[in-house]
Write a protein that holds these residues in place. Structure first.
Motif, short mmCIF file in Angstrom:
data_model
loop_
_atom_site.label_atom_id
_atom_site.label_comp_id
_atom_site.label_asym_id
_atom_site.label_seq_id
_atom_site.Cartn_x
_atom_site.Cartn_y
_atom_site.Cartn_z
N UNK A 162 0.22 -17.25 8.73
CA UNK A 162 -0.13 -16.16 9.63
C UNK A 162 -1.15 -15.24 8.97
N UNK A 163 -2.23 -14.91 9.68
CA UNK A 163 -3.15 -13.90 9.18
C UNK A 163 -2.56 -12.53 9.50
N UNK A 164 -2.55 -11.67 8.51
CA UNK A 164 -1.94 -10.35 8.65
C UNK A 164 -3.04 -9.30 8.72
N UNK A 165 -2.96 -8.45 9.73
CA UNK A 165 -3.91 -7.35 9.89
C UNK A 165 -3.43 -6.19 9.02
N UNK A 166 -4.09 -6.04 7.87
CA UNK A 166 -3.68 -5.01 6.91
C UNK A 166 -4.85 -4.67 6.00
N UNK A 167 -4.83 -3.47 5.42
CA UNK A 167 -5.85 -3.16 4.41
C UNK A 167 -5.68 -4.12 3.23
N UNK A 168 -6.78 -4.55 2.65
CA UNK A 168 -6.73 -5.63 1.67
C UNK A 168 -5.92 -5.28 0.43
N UNK A 169 -6.22 -4.19 -0.22
CA UNK A 169 -5.53 -3.87 -1.48
C UNK A 169 -4.12 -3.36 -1.23
N UNK A 170 -3.98 -2.30 -0.45
CA UNK A 170 -2.67 -1.73 -0.20
C UNK A 170 -1.76 -2.71 0.52
N UNK A 171 -2.32 -3.46 1.48
CA UNK A 171 -1.55 -4.45 2.20
C UNK A 171 -1.07 -5.57 1.29
N UNK A 172 -1.93 -5.98 0.37
CA UNK A 172 -1.54 -7.04 -0.58
C UNK A 172 -0.37 -6.59 -1.44
N UNK A 173 -0.43 -5.38 -1.93
CA UNK A 173 0.67 -4.86 -2.76
C UNK A 173 1.96 -4.82 -1.95
N UNK A 174 1.89 -4.27 -0.74
CA UNK A 174 3.09 -4.17 0.10
C UNK A 174 3.62 -5.56 0.44
N UNK A 175 2.74 -6.51 0.72
CA UNK A 175 3.16 -7.87 1.06
C UNK A 175 3.86 -8.53 -0.12
N UNK A 176 3.29 -8.43 -1.30
CA UNK A 176 3.87 -9.08 -2.48
C UNK A 176 5.20 -8.43 -2.84
N UNK A 177 5.27 -7.11 -2.78
CA UNK A 177 6.54 -6.42 -3.08
C UNK A 177 7.62 -6.87 -2.10
N UNK A 178 7.30 -6.90 -0.82
CA UNK A 178 8.29 -7.26 0.21
C UNK A 178 8.70 -8.72 0.09
N UNK A 179 7.74 -9.61 -0.11
CA UNK A 179 8.06 -11.03 -0.27
C UNK A 179 8.89 -11.26 -1.53
N UNK A 180 8.56 -10.55 -2.60
CA UNK A 180 9.30 -10.70 -3.86
C UNK A 180 10.74 -10.23 -3.73
N UNK A 181 10.97 -9.26 -2.83
CA UNK A 181 12.32 -8.76 -2.59
C UNK A 181 13.10 -9.65 -1.63
N UNK A 182 12.47 -10.72 -1.16
CA UNK A 182 13.16 -11.66 -0.27
C UNK A 182 12.90 -11.47 1.20
N UNK A 183 11.94 -10.59 1.54
CA UNK A 183 11.63 -10.36 2.94
C UNK A 183 11.08 -11.61 3.61
N UNK A 184 11.40 -11.78 4.90
CA UNK A 184 10.86 -12.92 5.63
C UNK A 184 9.43 -12.61 6.08
N UNK A 185 8.80 -13.57 6.75
CA UNK A 185 7.40 -13.42 7.13
C UNK A 185 7.17 -12.21 8.04
N UNK A 186 8.09 -11.94 8.95
CA UNK A 186 7.94 -10.77 9.82
C UNK A 186 7.99 -9.48 9.01
N UNK A 187 8.89 -9.41 8.03
CA UNK A 187 9.02 -8.21 7.18
C UNK A 187 7.78 -8.04 6.31
N UNK A 188 7.26 -9.15 5.79
CA UNK A 188 6.05 -9.09 4.96
C UNK A 188 4.87 -8.60 5.79
#
Length: 133
Positions: free
Chosen positions: A94-120
């Motif tokens: 899925x392509x995610x509409x997010x700011x590149x740097x801040x969105x990347x950090x939030x995505x990696x933190x959430x995925x690392x915590x076990x979040x699913x694709x919707x949460x990421x």
């Protein structure tokens, strides 16, 4: 441990994509981080986007829980949209509409915590609301 959502960072610049991936991994540290791959520049190392590099990065991080693709701008957006429309990327990408740097950090933190694709996706998209002043 169950599979984590993979993150792919697509930039027109290889060094930019790699640096943002390194930053996101570093800020998500505290344990194992979700798989992250950078797909920046062209195959020859120039500025631009490469469908081959993007597809390779998605395959590298796809563990079965989905892949969130964050893009920087312009043709990176168009390239990933076209790849998704032509089914050139695995299901669950899925392509995610997010700011590149801040969105990347939030995505990696959430995925690392076990979040699913919707949460990421939600965490990365919410980065648009981060205020610096």
């Amino acid at each position: 441990m169950s599979a984590q959502v993979g993150i792919v960072l697509v930039s027109h610049s290889g060094p930019v994509a790699e640096s943002v991936a390194e930053l996101a991994r570093g800020l998500a540290a505290g344990g194992a981080t979700a798989p992250v791959a950078a797909a920046g520049g062209t195959g020859a190392g120039g500025l631009g986007t490469s469908t081959e590099l993007i597809a390779e990065a998605v395959r590298a991080v796809d563990g079965g829980a989905g892949v969130a693709v964050l893009v920087d701008l312009g043709s990176a957006v168009l390239t990933v949209k076209a790849m998704l429309a032509e089914d050139e990327l695995p299901p669950g990408t899925r392509m995610v509409d997010a700011p590149f740097v801040e969105g990347a950090v939030a995505a990696v933190v959430t995925a690392s915590a076990g979040g699913d694709l919707d949460a990421v996706e939600a965490a990365a998209s919410e980065a648009y609301d981060y205020r610096k002043a």
